[in-house]
Design a protein around this motif. Structure first.
Motif, PDB file in Angstrom:
ATOM      1  N   HIS A 139       0.563   1.602   2.222  1.00  0.00           N
ATOM      2  CA  HIS A 139      -0.852   1.881   2.482  1.00  0.00           C
ATOM      3  C   HIS A 139      -1.385   3.009   1.616  1.00  0.00           C
ATOM      4  CE1 HIS A 139      -2.889  -0.533   5.544  1.00  0.00           C
ATOM      5  NE2 HIS A 139      -1.672  -0.968   5.777  1.00  0.00           N
ATOM      6  N   SER A 151       2.457  -4.717  -1.400  1.00  0.00           N
ATOM      7  CA  SER A 151       3.647  -5.020  -0.624  1.00  0.00           C
ATOM      8  C   SER A 151       4.531  -6.023  -1.379  1.00  0.00           C
ATOM      9  CB  SER A 151       3.211  -5.589   0.722  1.00  0.00           C
ATOM     10  OG  SER A 151       4.302  -5.845   1.534  1.00  0.00           O
ATOM     11  N   GLU A 194       5.991   1.040   5.225  1.00  0.00           N
ATOM     12  CA  GLU A 194       4.639   0.521   5.472  1.00  0.00           C
ATOM     13  C   GLU A 194       3.547   1.555   5.163  1.00  0.00           C
ATOM     14  OE1 GLU A 194       2.858  -3.091   6.547  1.00  0.00           O
ATOM     15  OE2 GLU A 194       4.934  -2.562   6.172  1.00  0.00           O
ATOM     16  N   ASP A 195       3.755   2.806   5.593  1.00  0.00           N
ATOM     17  CA  ASP A 195       2.707   3.807   5.373  1.00  0.00           C
ATOM     18  C   ASP A 195       2.605   4.174   3.891  1.00  0.00           C
ATOM     19  OD1 ASP A 195       5.190   5.080   5.556  1.00  0.00           O
ATOM     20  OD2 ASP A 195       4.295   6.959   6.223  1.00  0.00           O
TER      21      ASP A 195
END
Ligand code: HEC
Length: 92
Positions: A77, A61, A73-74
């Motif tokens: 990940h 991040s 965000e995904d």
């Protein structure tokens, strides 16, 4: 004309296998496209330093913010999953 079925079969195999690879590790393509190795080839990912999976997500991040890759965000990940599977091997 004689070769057409072969060409079509070859093409669909290529398409299917790339779709499959992306499904399996969507983070790999994101990571490769963002050129992360521009820096991290000479600064190898270090499992002793980033020693938990949550820290790995934070590090991804952090670099994403610095680089303005603009990942959601995904996607962060996905990339963390890919790096973990490839370099870190931390339990989640
Ligand atoms: C401009 C250079 C640069 C680029 C490009 C870059 N990083 Fe980093 N990255 C750093 C620096 C500097 C640190 C933190 C200091 C250190 O590790 O020595 C770091 C740390 C990290 C860490 C933790 C390091 C460790 O040893 O565990 C991860 C994971 C990481 N970056 C992921 C990424 C990802 C994913 C990308 C691509 C989006 C990326 N970085 C692109 C410079 C860069």
């Amino acid at each position: 004309m004689k070769h057409q079925p072969l060409i079509i079969m070859g093409l669909s195999t290529i398409l299917m296998s790339s779709a499959f690879a992306n499904d399996e590790m969507p983070g790999k393509a994101l990571h490769d496209d963002a050129n992360c190795l521009k820096c991290h080839a000479s600064k190898p990912y270090n499992p002793a330093k980033t020693n938990t999976f949550p820290k790995l997500v934070k590090a991804v991040s952090f670099c994403n913010d610095n680089l303005n890759s603009g990942w959601f965000e995904d996607e962060i990940h996905h990339v963390a999953e890919y790096l973990n599977a490839t370099y870190y091997h931390h339990p989640k």
